[in-house]
Design a protein around this motif. Sequence first.
Motif, PDB file in Angstrom:
ATOM      1  N   LEU A   1       1.017  -1.208  -0.015  1.00 40.34           N
ATOM      2  CA  LEU A   1       0.012  -0.041   0.019  1.00 40.34           C
ATOM      3  C   LEU A   1       0.737   1.211  -0.029  1.00 40.34           C
ATOM      4  CD1 LEU A   1      -2.988  -0.525   2.295  1.00 40.34           C
ATOM      5  CD2 LEU A   1      -3.162  -0.281   0.004  1.00 40.34           C
ATOM      6  N   GLY A   2       1.937   1.201  -0.903  1.00 37.62           N
ATOM      7  CA  GLY A   2       2.741   2.361  -0.945  1.00 37.62           C
ATOM      8  C   GLY A   2       3.916   2.362   0.259  1.00 37.62           C
ATOM      9  N   ALA A   3       3.879   1.449   0.995  1.00 33.16           N
ATOM     10  CA  ALA A   3       4.877   1.536   2.173  1.00 33.16           C
ATOM     11  C   ALA A   3       6.044   0.421   1.695  1.00 33.16           C
ATOM     12  CB  ALA A   3       4.262   0.729   3.489  1.00 33.16           C
ATOM     13  N   LEU A   4       7.187   0.445   2.066  1.00 30.97           N
ATOM     14  CA  LEU A   4       8.327  -0.310   1.617  1.00 30.97           C
ATOM     15  C   LEU A   4       8.787  -0.952   2.912  1.00 30.97           C
ATOM     16  CD1 LEU A   4      10.345   2.552  -0.263  1.00 30.97           C
ATOM     17  CD2 LEU A   4       9.298   0.603  -1.298  1.00 30.97           C
TER      18      LEU A   4
ATOM     19  N   ALA B   1      20.957 -15.226  20.819  1.00 29.65           N
ATOM     20  CA  ALA B   1      20.434 -13.906  21.505  1.00 29.65           C
ATOM     21  C   ALA B   1      20.166 -12.821  20.255  1.00 29.65           C
ATOM     22  CB  ALA B   1      21.343 -13.610  22.535  1.00 29.65           C
ATOM     23  N   GLU B   2      21.094 -13.108  19.072  1.00 33.75           N
ATOM     24  CA  GLU B   2      21.072 -11.956  18.038  1.00 33.75           C
ATOM     25  C   GLU B   2      19.542 -12.016  17.378  1.00 33.75           C
ATOM     26  OE1 GLU B   2      24.798 -14.167  17.998  1.00 33.75           O
ATOM     27  OE2 GLU B   2      22.715 -14.868  18.099  1.00 33.75           O
ATOM     28  N   ARG B   3      19.416 -10.793  16.910  1.00 29.34           N
ATOM     29  CA  ARG B   3      18.227 -10.506  16.133  1.00 29.34           C
ATOM     30  C   ARG B   3      18.171  -9.869  14.794  1.00 29.34           C
ATOM     31  NH1 ARG B   3      17.178 -12.992  20.118  1.00 29.34           N
ATOM     32  NH2 ARG B   3      15.595 -12.885  21.680  1.00 29.34           N
ATOM     33  N   GLN B   4      17.193 -10.379  14.231  1.00 31.95           N
ATOM     34  CA  GLN B   4      17.046  -9.752  12.802  1.00 31.95           C
ATOM     35  C   GLN B   4      16.173  -8.712  12.881  1.00 31.95           C
ATOM     36  OE1 GLN B   4      16.907 -13.409  12.103  1.00 31.95           O
ATOM     37  NE2 GLN B   4      15.092 -13.668  12.646  1.00 31.95           N
ATOM     38  N   ALA B   5      15.928  -7.549  11.954  1.00 30.73           N
ATOM     39  CA  ALA B   5      15.042  -6.415  12.065  1.00 30.73           C
ATOM     40  C   ALA B   5      13.957  -6.470  11.019  1.00 30.73           C
ATOM     41  CB  ALA B   5      15.865  -5.099  11.935  1.00 30.73           C
ATOM     42  N   THR B   6      12.982  -5.978  11.021  1.00 28.65           N
ATOM     43  CA  THR B   6      11.777  -5.676  10.019  1.00 28.65           C
ATOM     44  C   THR B   6      11.767  -4.246   9.962  1.00 28.65           C
ATOM     45  OG1 THR B   6      10.765  -7.669  10.308  1.00 28.65           O
ATOM     46  CG2 THR B   6       9.519  -5.855   9.243  1.00 28.65           C
ATOM     47  N   PHE B   7      12.008  -3.567   8.868  1.00 24.63           N
ATOM     48  CA  PHE B   7      11.790  -1.983   8.604  1.00 24.63           C
ATOM     49  C   PHE B   7      10.646  -1.914   7.762  1.00 24.63           C
ATOM     50  CE2 PHE B   7      16.292  -2.599   8.988  1.00 24.63           C
ATOM     51  CZ  PHE B   7      16.646  -1.911  10.106  1.00 24.63           C
ATOM     52  N   VAL B   8       9.780  -0.918   7.981  1.00 23.39           N
ATOM     53  CA  VAL B   8       8.560  -0.541   7.270  1.00 23.39           C
ATOM     54  C   VAL B   8       8.491   1.176   7.347  1.00 23.39           C
ATOM     55  CG1 VAL B   8       6.814  -0.599   9.151  1.00 23.39           C
ATOM     56  CG2 VAL B   8       6.054  -0.353   7.039  1.00 23.39           C
ATOM     57  N   TRP B   9       8.449   1.539   6.078  1.00 27.74           N
ATOM     58  CA  TRP B   9       8.409   3.184   5.955  1.00 27.74           C
ATOM     59  C   TRP B   9       7.747   3.446   4.638  1.00 27.74           C
ATOM     60  CZ3 TRP B   9      12.453   0.082   4.527  1.00 27.74           C
ATOM     61  CH2 TRP B   9      13.042   0.268   3.441  1.00 27.74           C
ATOM     62  N   THR B  10       7.375   4.945   4.688  1.00 30.57           N
ATOM     63  CA  THR B  10       6.913   5.470   3.265  1.00 30.57           C
ATOM     64  C   THR B  10       7.966   6.405   2.848  1.00 30.57           C
ATOM     65  OG1 THR B  10       5.696   7.155   4.581  1.00 30.57           O
ATOM     66  CG2 THR B  10       4.526   4.867   3.935  1.00 30.57           C
ATOM     67  N   ALA B  11       8.041   6.372   1.502  1.00 29.54           N
ATOM     68  CA  ALA B  11       9.058   7.462   1.005  1.00 29.54           C
ATOM     69  C   ALA B  11       8.521   8.776   1.301  1.00 29.54           C
ATOM     70  CB  ALA B  11       9.064   7.199  -0.545  1.00 29.54           C
ATOM     71  N   ALA B  12       9.760   9.821   1.451  1.00 31.20           N
ATOM     72  CA  ALA B  12       9.585  10.954   1.854  1.00 31.20           C
ATOM     73  C   ALA B  12       9.204  11.714   0.626  1.00 31.20           C
ATOM     74  CB  ALA B  12      10.986  11.591   2.144  1.00 31.20           C
TER      75      ALA B  12
ATOM     76  N   THR C   1       3.088   5.452  12.704  1.00 29.49           N
ATOM     77  CA  THR C   1       3.857   6.874  12.389  1.00 29.49           C
ATOM     78  C   THR C   1       2.949   7.285  11.103  1.00 29.49           C
ATOM     79  OG1 THR C   1       5.696   8.390  12.015  1.00 29.49           O
ATOM     80  CG2 THR C   1       5.696   6.107  10.922  1.00 29.49           C
ATOM     81  N   THR C   2       2.710   8.849  11.031  1.00 31.87           N
ATOM     82  CA  THR C   2       2.434   9.101   9.814  1.00 31.87           C
ATOM     83  C   THR C   2       3.595  10.119   8.841  1.00 31.87           C
ATOM     84  OG1 THR C   2       2.001  11.343  10.773  1.00 31.87           O
ATOM     85  CG2 THR C   2       0.020   9.581  10.893  1.00 31.87           C
ATOM     86  N   ARG C   3       4.775   9.906   9.569  1.00 35.63           N
ATOM     87  CA  ARG C   3       5.789  10.536   9.093  1.00 35.63           C
ATOM     88  C   ARG C   3       6.631   9.768   8.085  1.00 35.63           C
ATOM     89  NH1 ARG C   3       9.938  12.720  13.546  1.00 35.63           N
ATOM     90  NH2 ARG C   3      11.165  13.255  11.747  1.00 35.63           N
ATOM     91  N   ALA C   4       6.677  10.478   6.797  1.00 38.02           N
ATOM     92  CA  ALA C   4       7.224   9.881   5.804  1.00 38.02           C
ATOM     93  C   ALA C   4       8.648   9.769   5.835  1.00 38.02           C
ATOM     94  CB  ALA C   4       7.107  10.680   4.195  1.00 38.02           C
ATOM     95  N   GLY C   5       9.531   8.880   5.423  1.00 38.97           N
ATOM     96  CA  GLY C   5      10.765   8.656   5.531  1.00 38.97           C
ATOM     97  C   GLY C   5      11.446   8.226   6.768  1.00 38.97           C
TER      98      GLY C   5
END
Length: 216
Positions: free
Chosen positions: A3-6, A205-216, A66-70
Motif C-alpha cells: 500500500l505504498g509502504a516499503l 540471542a541475536e536479532r534480525q530487524a523488520t523495517f517499514v516506511w513510506t518514501a519522503a 507513524t504518519t511521518r514519511a521517510g
Amino acid sequence: MLLGALVRYTGRADGDLRPAEPGGAARLREAAGRPVAWLRQVHGDHVVVADGDPLPAGEEGDALVTTRAGVALAVLTADCAPVALASPEGVVGAVHAGWAGLAAGVVGRAVEAMGALGASRVDASLGPCIHPECYEFGAADLDRVAARLGDAVRGTTAAGRPALDLPAAVETALRAAGAGLVADAGVCTACQPARYFSHRARGEAERQATFVWTAA
C-alpha cells in the motif's frame, strides 16, 4: 511494496541488529538507511506513536505507528512474528507479535492506533517467524492464545506434538481487527539456520530487524 509502504526484512547475513548492544543503534540506522524508531520490546500490547522528535529509541512497547514519511519503524525478532502495516493514507505500523503479545491484543491495538491517525484501511505483511512444525507449545499457554483468537492457532509439530501456529494467530488477529494479510514471507526462522537467527531452535540471542516506511 505494501500500500505504498516499503518493507525490508533482514537476516543472519545482515548481522545482529539489537539496538541496545554496543554500537547497535548505529548498525540499526545503517541497515534502515534512514531515521529509525525502535522499542524495548516486552511482549505486551503497548503501541507507541512515532510522530514527534526525537524518535522513540528504547521506549517500552511492542508496536510502533507513524504518519511521518521517510521514518523507518523497526521491530526486532528471532522467532516472534514481525508484522508490517500500511494504509492508503500513508500511516504505517510495525508490530512485534509473540504469543504473549498476541494474547494481549497487540495487533488489534496497533490497527486501532493507525485508525486514530487517519488510516481508513490497513493491510499487513508477515515476515519470517517460527512455524508450527518447530514450535511445540505448552497446553496452558496454547489454551490462553486460543481463548483470545480461536482454535485456528492450534497446530502440530513435525513430531506430532501440540504447537502454536504463529502465522495463523497473526492472520486471525488481523482479521478480527478489520485488517487484511496481503503478503507472507512464508519462511520459518527455526528451519533455516543459514538465513535467520532463532532463539527457540538454537538459543541465539541475536536479532534480525523488520523495517517499514513510506518514501519522503
